[in-house]
Write an enzyme that holds these catalytic residues in place. Structure first.
Site, PDB file in Angstrom:
ATOM      1  N   ARG A  43       1.398  -1.679   0.066  1.00 53.47           N
ATOM      2  CA  ARG A  43       0.161  -0.217   0.515  1.00 53.47           C
ATOM      3  C   ARG A  43       0.548   1.301  -0.255  1.00 53.47           C
ATOM      4  NH1 ARG A  43      -3.764   3.164   4.346  1.00 53.47           N
ATOM      5  NH2 ARG A  43      -5.661   3.836   3.096  1.00 53.47           N
ATOM      6  N   ILE A  69      -7.826   7.440  -0.771  1.00 56.64           N
ATOM      7  CA  ILE A  69      -7.237   5.475  -0.673  1.00 56.64           C
ATOM      8  C   ILE A  69      -8.454   5.567   0.451  1.00 56.64           C
ATOM      9  CG2 ILE A  69      -5.450   6.595   0.402  1.00 56.64           C
ATOM     10  CD1 ILE A  69      -4.156   3.528  -1.194  1.00 56.64           C
ATOM     11  N   SER A  70      -8.355   3.988   0.230  1.00 56.33           N
ATOM     12  CA  SER A  70      -9.359   3.478   1.005  1.00 56.33           C
ATOM     13  C   SER A  70      -8.880   2.871   2.360  1.00 56.33           C
ATOM     14  CB  SER A  70     -10.484   2.513   0.772  1.00 56.33           C
ATOM     15  OG  SER A  70     -11.239   3.242  -0.561  1.00 56.33           O
ATOM     16  N   GLN A  71      -9.282   2.820   3.097  1.00 60.21           N
ATOM     17  CA  GLN A  71      -8.556   2.018   4.356  1.00 60.21           C
ATOM     18  C   GLN A  71      -8.882   0.453   4.102  1.00 60.21           C
ATOM     19  OE1 GLN A  71     -12.219   3.164   7.623  1.00 60.21           O
ATOM     20  NE2 GLN A  71     -10.770   1.859   8.733  1.00 60.21           N
TER      21      GLN A  71
END
Ligand code: SAH
Length: 222
Positions: A43, A69-71
């Site tokens: 990530r 950016i998503s969790q």
């Protein structure tokens, strides 16, 4: 300080990875294939600038063009809920950083990902090339229209919130196909919905509350 075990690099990468995976498992990401995909895709490559040091925390982070950016746990839970098979073709709406698409690419045969901001699409494309993720096709456009030329899809994942599951996208789902989409107003808590297309119609399941940036019609002027 004890010395890191043989094969480990001294900056704590192995420990950071273990903690990252532990967070995912604690949040309910238990599918071994999803966990190994998320172990494989770093990530940290998808987060830039001042937020880079939080890349392995279970939090959403800002990216360019005012997006997020998503969790990681949400990426994991959405991916798991899609039940992807190795021969599946997946359509993602909302490329953003490209992280979700990269995780999908570890599990599916081909991933089409559509983004309305050219800058984001361009940066994600460069990362996919750098990481050797050659099964991702990244396109700039209005994802709410789907990709009629490539339809129907085995799986569709929408990573921006729609007020209703978009009908155009539902029509591009194969019989037996699954779509995951956050539904609700963008300024409120939304519901993550799984839609399964059967011969006889669509089945809707509410999975959990989530918060996503809105799905916006049209392409952005950048
Ligand atoms: N999946 C992303 C997170 C996405 S944030 C990741 O892994 O980083 C949601 C993204 O959806 C934003 O980049 C936003 O620009 C995009 N988006 C919103 N509406 C869209 C539309 N109609 N078509 C394509 N992309 C859209």
């Amino acid at each position: 300080m004890t010395r890191p075990p043989e094969g480990d690099d001294s900056d704590g990468t192995a420990e950071r990875k273990m903690r990252f995976l532990f967070q995912l498992r604690s949040a309910g990401v238990t599918d071994a294939r999803v966990l190994s995909a998320m172990e494989r895709i770093d990530r940290g490559r998808f987060v830039r600038g001042i937020f880079a040091d939080r890349a392995y925390a279970d939090v959403p982070l800002p990216i360019a063009c005012g997006q997020t950016i998503s969790q990681p746990s949400i990426v994991g839970l959405m991916t798991q809920a899609l039940r992807i098979g190795p021969r599946d073709t997946v359509l993602e709406i909302g490329t953003g950083s490209g992280y979700q698409a990269a995780v999908l690419a570890c599990l599916a045969r081909r991933v089409y990902t559509v983004e309305r901001h050219r800058q984001l699409a361009r940066e994600a494309q460069a990362l996919f090339a750098d990481l050797g993720l050659s099964t991702i096709v990244s396109l700039v456009g209005d994802g709410s229209r789907g990709l009629p030329d490539q339809a129907p899809f085995d799986r569709i994942i929408v990573t921006a919130a729609a007020e209703d599951p978009p009908g155009t996208l539902l029509s591009q789902l194969k019989i037996g196909g699954i779509m995951i989409v956050p539904v609700g107003q963008s300024d409120a808590v939304q519901s993550l919905i799984r839609v399964t297309r059967h011969e006889s119609g669509f089945e809707y399941e509410e999975l959990r509350p989530v918060r996503f940036v809105p799905l916006i019609e049209g392409t952005a002027n950048d």
